[in-house]
Design a protein around this motif. Structure first.
Motif, short mmCIF file in Angstrom:
data_model
loop_
_atom_site.label_atom_id
_atom_site.label_comp_id
_atom_site.label_asym_id
_atom_site.label_seq_id
_atom_site.Cartn_x
_atom_site.Cartn_y
_atom_site.Cartn_z
N PHE A 82 0.82 -1.22 0.00
CA PHE A 82 0.00 0.00 0.00
C PHE A 82 0.85 1.27 0.00
N LEU A 83 2.19 1.12 -0.09
CA LEU A 83 3.09 2.25 0.07
C LEU A 83 3.89 2.59 -1.18
N VAL A 84 4.20 1.60 -1.99
CA VAL A 84 5.08 1.81 -3.14
C VAL A 84 4.54 1.04 -4.35
N GLU A 85 5.26 1.17 -5.44
CA GLU A 85 5.00 0.51 -6.73
C GLU A 85 3.86 1.18 -7.49
N ARG A 113 -4.27 5.15 -5.27
CA ARG A 113 -3.50 6.06 -4.44
C ARG A 113 -2.77 5.30 -3.33
N LEU A 114 -1.59 5.80 -2.98
CA LEU A 114 -0.73 5.14 -2.00
C LEU A 114 -0.70 5.89 -0.67
N ALA A 115 -0.51 5.13 0.40
CA ALA A 115 -0.23 5.69 1.71
C ALA A 115 1.26 6.03 1.78
N PRO A 116 1.70 6.90 2.69
CA PRO A 116 0.90 7.55 3.73
C PRO A 116 0.19 8.83 3.26
N GLU A 117 0.51 9.29 2.03
CA GLU A 117 -0.15 10.50 1.55
C GLU A 117 -1.66 10.31 1.47
N HIS A 118 -2.07 9.10 1.13
CA HIS A 118 -3.49 8.76 1.02
C HIS A 118 -3.71 7.46 1.79
N PRO A 119 -3.95 7.56 3.10
CA PRO A 119 -4.05 6.36 3.93
C PRO A 119 -5.16 5.42 3.46
N VAL A 120 -4.95 4.12 3.71
CA VAL A 120 -6.03 3.15 3.53
C VAL A 120 -7.20 3.63 4.37
N ALA A 212 0.24 2.36 7.12
CA ALA A 212 -0.56 2.61 5.92
C ALA A 212 -2.01 2.90 6.24
N CYS A 213 -2.47 2.34 7.37
CA CYS A 213 -3.88 2.49 7.76
C CYS A 213 -3.95 2.93 9.22
N PRO A 214 -3.75 4.22 9.50
CA PRO A 214 -3.74 4.70 10.88
C PRO A 214 -5.04 4.44 11.63
N GLY A 215 -6.13 4.26 10.92
CA GLY A 215 -7.41 4.00 11.56
C GLY A 215 -7.70 2.54 11.78
N ALA A 216 -6.69 1.67 11.60
CA ALA A 216 -6.91 0.23 11.75
C ALA A 216 -7.44 -0.09 13.14
#
Length: 314
Positions: A82-85, A113-120, A212-216
């Motif tokens: 969820f962070l790269v590629e 869109r990728l985290a952390p700019e766009h979190p899961v 990647a998902c701060p709201g987990a």
């Protein structure tokens, strides 16, 4: 020694994560150009789905021996934690082009869109939007050459996780019918370690997920990361007709992938007891997403052949 907010909490070849929440991407692959690929005979192009978010897809159209024959549509989600590629990196461009050629499908590779700019859950939302767009056949390639009645989902690592979550989401809101789903070394986790897991690696993966998902909710036992966690939607909610789960024997995710396969096969999911239901392939002696790094090795060719057979219904 670094300390405080500048302390590095995770470091690998692709990225570095700091305690402050900052991340450095250490590997920024070039953008593979679109057009005709002489090696596969596949033509590609990019389509922007949402100018506001920048979400786009890369379409792959194989050379068809019968131009009047409609081809299955395969929506592909790339990996990268969820962070790269990227769908347009050489690694994923080449893999999806090869898959489109071998399986005879119109492939839709999703640039989410990728985290952390766009979190899961941004990645899940983009994946859902791309599936809906592909099924609606708004693009001329899909309208002229694609058969939306034969719709497949596929993804590797984090992309395999996305496939699962899209199938679960499809049980709670209107969605197109999905003929088959292919989970290539899907990225799952959990707070309780499984037999065969390396504890240090599992802890790292849990930390990356929470980054990647701060709201987990519940850390790695968030149902989106651990489909077998207490309170997670049951596997009977999976909305596809058939499923292929793929693992590497030496992958750090192998234990999780085996547990996922077992959970699907023992569930009340309608596909688990009909038409062959869920199938499994474990690549002997191979590690995580080896087929991307060594596409010409014997095991990668064996896996590609199994994926192609699955799409064909064999």
């Amino acid at each position: 020694m670094e300390s405080g907010a500048d302390e590095v909490v995770f470091d690998c070849d692709d990225y570095r994560i700091y305690r402050s929440g900052k991340m450095d991407r250490l590997c920024r692959p070039a953008r593979e150009p679109t057009g005709l690929d002489p090696a596969t005979g596949v033509t590609s192009k990019d389509v922007v789905l949402d100018p506001d978010t920048g979400v786009s897809v890369r379409l792959f159209l194989p050379t068809s021996p019968d131009p009047s024959k409609k081809l299955p549509i395969l929506v592909f989600y790339h990996g990268g934690g969820f962070l790269v590629e990227s769908a347009v990196s050489p690694q994923y461009h080449n893999y999806v082009a090869s898959l489109a050629a071998a399986a005879g499908v119109v492939a839709v590779s999703v640039e989410y869109r990728l985290a952390p700019e766009h979190p899961v859950p941004a990645a899940y939302d983009d994946a859902w939007a791309a599936l809906s767009w592909a099924a609606s056949a708004q693009d001329e390639w899909l309208a002229e050459h694609g058969d939306s009645a034969r719709l497949f989902l596929a993804g590797d690592s984090a992309g395999g996780n996305i496939v699962h979550n899209v199938l679960i989401r499809a049980s709670f809101q209107p969605a197109p019918r999905v003929e088959g789903a292919i989970l290539l070394h899907p990225r799952f986790g959990g707070n309780t370690f499984l037999e065969g897991e390396v504890e240090a690696k599992a802890k790292d993966m849990a930390m990356i997920w929470e980054f990647a998902c701060p709201g987990a909710v519940g850390g790695a036992d968030d149902p989106r990361m651990n489909p077998m966690a207490p309170g997670a939607p049951g596997m009977e909610n999976l909305r596809c007709e058939r499923m292929l789960v793929c693992a590497g024997e030496k992958d750090w995710l192998a234990a999780r992938d085996r547990a996922y396969y077992a959970a699907v096969t023992t569930s009340a999911w309608r596909g688990s007891v009909s038409r062959g239901g869920v199938a499994w392939i474990e690549s002997e002696g191979e590690g995580h997403v080896f087929f991307l790094k060594k596409p010409d090795c014997a095991r990668a060719k064996e896996l590609m052949a199994r994926v192609v057979a699955f799409i064909a219904g064999a």
